[in-house]
Design an enzyme around this catalytic site. Structure first.
Site, short mmCIF file in Angstrom:
data_model
loop_
_atom_site.label_atom_id
_atom_site.label_comp_id
_atom_site.label_asym_id
_atom_site.label_seq_id
_atom_site.Cartn_x
_atom_site.Cartn_y
_atom_site.Cartn_z
CB ILE A 1 -0.99 0.03 1.20
CG1 ILE A 1 -0.26 -0.14 2.53
CG2 ILE A 1 -2.05 -1.02 1.04
CD1 ILE A 1 -1.22 -0.09 3.72
CG ASP A 2 -0.06 4.26 -2.77
OD1 ASP A 2 0.58 3.40 -3.40
OD2 ASP A 2 -1.09 4.81 -3.19
CE LYS A 3 6.74 8.98 3.04
NZ LYS A 3 7.65 10.06 2.55
NE ARG B 1 -2.68 8.57 -4.00
CZ ARG B 1 -1.35 8.66 -3.99
NH1 ARG B 1 -0.62 7.56 -3.85
NH2 ARG B 1 -0.77 9.84 -4.15
#
Length: 304
Positions: free
Chosen positions: A137-139, A238
């Protein structure tokens, strides 16, 4: 030597091959990729090419990455929120701001560094920099992800992910008032034509499907939603929410310039369901919203 292959898409015509490889490999710098060309490790349609080759639609790029470990990934005593652990896997509730695994220019303070301190038994399928990492998962996204402790568990979990048997559910706060209660966004995602460091809905991208459901409408200015992924493209939620005109609050890449500080983006992987790779028992885990996310929701409820 690790072997890789990629087929050039319509929106990538004319791009220098070294620049394209920087984009699609993500974890390697342009100078590192230059060494692949120097060593004649990159081919297009089975012919060795130079780094200034201009890609054509349908080109099949093949490249080899030498199995050289650039840096030893060290164990670091970083606190992590362990939701579940047994001899086969670990489920982590990752905090926003933490990178999942080391990459060029970022070899410390990642989830992998923390995991290596906590547990020496991690699968080796993804190499020294990504031990045990089945999915990312993204930062700046918080929430749940599963980590494999050995190769058999890793292979079986990865297969579930590939076959859409692993269910990942997110909660998000978006700008605007979504006019319907439920929706499905079925729009292909690929590299942005305008900015190669971003993803976008593009004609010849890879299939991407996101389902969403309204959880709460907030004074016509924001909407609190649940999202379920059928696919796992980079930045999928997103990109899709921006595409339909309701970008994620606090998203520095795809959101509005003026937004609300949520210590990252208001996107949280709150629920994860999969079949245990060894016992074959279905497991479901949930993680509540981070305190800052909850605070932002409460502030919006009170402010309008």
């Amino acid at each position: 030597m690790n072997n890789f292959q990629y087929k050039v898409e319509n929106n990538e015509k004319g791009i220098r091959i070294d620049k394209l490889l920087v984009d699609i490999t993500e974890d390697y710098s342009r100078s590192q990729i230059k060494t692949w060309f120097d060593k004649k490790l990159v081919q297009v349609n089975d012919h060795v090419v130079k780094q200034n080759y201009k890609c054509q639609i349908g080109d099949v790029i093949k490249w080899d990455i030498p199995e050289v470990e650039p840096l030893e990934v060290k164990a670091e005593n970083i606190p992590i929120d362990i939701v579940y652990e047994d001899s086969d896997l670990i489920v982590i509730n990752k905090k926003s701001g933490m990178v999942v695994h080391p990459a060029a220019g970022h070899y410390e303070d990642t989830l992998v560094n923390a995991l290596l301190y906590h547990c020496q038994d991690l699968s080796g399928i993804n190499g020294v920099a990504r031990p045990g990492i089945v999915h990312r998962i993204d930062k700046d996204t918080s929430g749940l992800l599963v980590v494999a402790k050995h190769d058999i568990a890793h292979e079986k979990l990865a297969e579930q992910l590939k076959n859409k048997k692993m269910r990942r559910e997110y909660k998000a706060l978006v700008h605007g008032d979504i006019p319907h209660e439920y929706g499905t966004i079925d729009a292909p995602i690929g590299r942005s034509v305008k900015n190669r460091q971003m993803m976008d809905v593009v004609e010849n991208g890879k299939q991407a499907i996101t389902h969403f459901e309204i959880l709460e409408r907030l004074h016509g200015k924001f909407t609190f939603i649940k999202c379920i992924l059928d696919t796992g493209r980079t930045h999928q939620i997103r990109v899709h929410m921006k595409y339909i005109g309701f970008p994620i609050v606090g998203d520095p890449k795809y959101g509005q310039k003026k937004s609300i500080d949520v210590e990252g983006q208001a996107l949280h992987a709150y629920k994860l369901t999969f079949t245990h790779p060894m016992t074959e028992k279905e497991l479901t885990f949930e993680a509540g919203l981070p305190a800052k996310f909850e605070q932002v929701l409460d502030n919006i409820r009170k402010s309008y």
